[in-house]
Enzyme design. Structure first.
Site, short mmCIF file in Angstrom:
data_model
loop_
_atom_site.label_atom_id
_atom_site.label_comp_id
_atom_site.label_asym_id
_atom_site.label_seq_id
_atom_site.Cartn_x
_atom_site.Cartn_y
_atom_site.Cartn_z
N VAL A 128 2.93 -65.21 -26.20
CA VAL A 128 1.61 -65.84 -26.24
C VAL A 128 1.22 -66.23 -27.68
O VAL A 128 0.08 -66.58 -27.94
CB VAL A 128 0.52 -64.92 -25.62
N CYS B 111 6.39 -62.94 -14.03
CA CYS B 111 7.79 -63.21 -13.68
C CYS B 111 8.77 -62.55 -14.66
O CYS B 111 8.43 -62.24 -15.79
CB CYS B 111 8.07 -64.71 -13.71
N ILE C 106 14.23 -74.60 -21.14
CA ILE C 106 12.84 -74.13 -21.22
C ILE C 106 12.76 -72.61 -21.27
O ILE C 106 12.13 -72.03 -22.14
CB ILE C 106 11.99 -74.66 -20.04
#
Length: 423
Positions: free
Chosen positions: A125, A118, A330
């Site tokens: 990560v 997306c 978020i």
């Protein structure tokens, strides 16, 4: 040529929508079949593009995957043919990075391309890698790949996540189930999809305690056993369908929900004046759209208001009299649907991470573009309400998370058609 939805909105729609299996449960659970050899059967798997992408990735690693029916898969793990996930497959979907935990568990090493997926913000990560390092893995990043190696397998350790990342929690759980000794994971994500992954691994024989809390204790075991498992329903699809029902004055019944997975969302809708009738896994809206009042929403990690329902919620708020607010905490860049909704006559202003929404009487039809999966859903809902013909471009995003969207809404009487366009 790409696909778009041509929607003639303003029509009455009514009937029942059944919620599919959870995409965000299926992806990690399918990946968890890497952890141990054997034959697995997974049921209630949604028929989505992301699932097909993952099947190709698992097959590239040596697993045999057979589709038993529209929503069931058999996966045979006779051992991996390699421990490298190539960029060609990983770039299509961020969840592909979860194969690292599974590879470390069974192969004691792994090499995975840094992910794509997306367009929502950075989604680093780093938290995954810190977790692997805490379990004794050595990490090397070069040429766009992350390589993790261990001397003699992973060793249990104590990990505190800086943020309750869903992906990092899942990856660390998969890596830790066969590590030597005990792993304690603090500030773990508590999403229902994490619980589902844990319950799947527990059914295989994993020793995990604290499921559903922010503190997970995992006692490593030498061997697990492949099993059959049924995936939970998709709470984000459920929320999208419930919003559709409210937009159409409760004419759509929603079935296949787990109400406790939707607590904060349903509470916010009740605060806005929505009344529900819930019987088992069925929900009926008993309120007219015109009776709703504005509200303030802040997206939070579970059990807070889910970020994935932020954009569909915004579509609803656009038609609620008064001024509503949504604060996104978020993901950065998660207001890319706002200019598109404004093209359809919405009145939304953005100030940093907060959107201020002033209610309008209805949307107007327009040509718009989906920037991501949930944004696509929000634009389709707006187009179904708007009088006249709208075109929603880049619907491949929607196909990643909603099974047979147009067929389901056609069955309710919606005028929605999948067409090819140049855009």
């Amino acid at each position: 040529m790409v696909e778009a939805f041509k929607i003639i909105g303003g029509k009455k729609i009514a009937g029942e929508l059944k919620v599919d299996g959870s995409k965000n449960s299926t992806l990690p659970i399918m990946i968890a079949t890497l952890v141990e050899k054997g034959t697995y059967v997974l049921r209630n798997v949604p028929d989505l593009r992301d699932i097909r992408t993952l099947v190709a990735l698992l097959e590239s690693l040596g697993l045999e995957v057979e589709k038993l029916d529209a929503n069931s898969y058999k996966i045979i793990n006779n051992g991996l043919s390699g421990a490298e996930a190539s960029y060609d497959l990983v770039k299509k979907m961020r969840a592909s990075f979860l194969v690292m935990g599974g590879m470390l568990a069974i192969e004691k090493r792994g090499k995975v391309a840094l992910p794509g997926g997306c367009a929502i913000g950075a989604r680093p990560v780093d938290l995954h890698l810190k977790g692997f390092e805490a379990l004794g893995a050595k990490i090397n990043i070069e040429h766009g790949y992350v390589e993790a190696t261990t001397e003699n397998g992973l060793i249990g350790g104590n990990i505190v996540l800086d943020f309750p990342s869903v992906g990092a929690t899942e990856n660390i759980i998969m890596a830790a189930v066969k590590a030597k000794g005990k792993t304690v994971l603090e500030n773990a994500a508590k999403e229902p999809e994490i619980e589902d992954l844990c319950n799947f691994l527990i059914k295989m024989g994993a020793k995990i305690s604290g499921v559903g809390t922010s503190r997970l204790e995992i006692d490593g075991v030498d061997k697990l056993t492949a099993c059959e498992y049924t995936i939970i329903p998709d709470r984000i699809v459920a929320g999208t369908y419930i919003i559709a029902s409210i937009l159409f004055d409760g004419s759509i019944k929603v079935s296949g929900i787990v109400p406790e997975h939707l607590s904060s969302f349903l509470l916010k809708l009740e605060e806005m004046g929505t009344k529900f009738k819930i019987e088992g896994d069925k929900l009926e809206v008993l309120t007219k759209l015109s009776d709703l009042k504005p509200a303030k929403v802040t997206t939070m990690p579970h059990p807070g208001f889910p970020t994935d329902l932020q954009s569909p919620m915004m579509t609803l708020m656009c038609l609620v009299n008064g001024t509503s607010e949504i604060k996104e905490t978020i993901f950065e860049n998660r207001f890319m649907h706002v200019p598109e909704l404004n093209r359809m006559g919405a009145k939304i202003e953005i100030d940093s991470s907060t959107a201020k929404i002033t209610g309008v009487e209805n949307f107007s039809s327009a040509e718009v573009m989906a920037s991501d999966l949930r944004a696509g859903a929000s634009l389709i809902l707006a187009a179904l309400k708007a009088n006249g013909e709208s075109l929603v471009n880049r619907i491949y995003h929607v196909d990643r998370g909603y099974e047979n969207f147009e067929e389901k809404f056609k069955a309710l009487g919606a005028n929605i058609e999948r067409i090819k366009t140049e855009a």
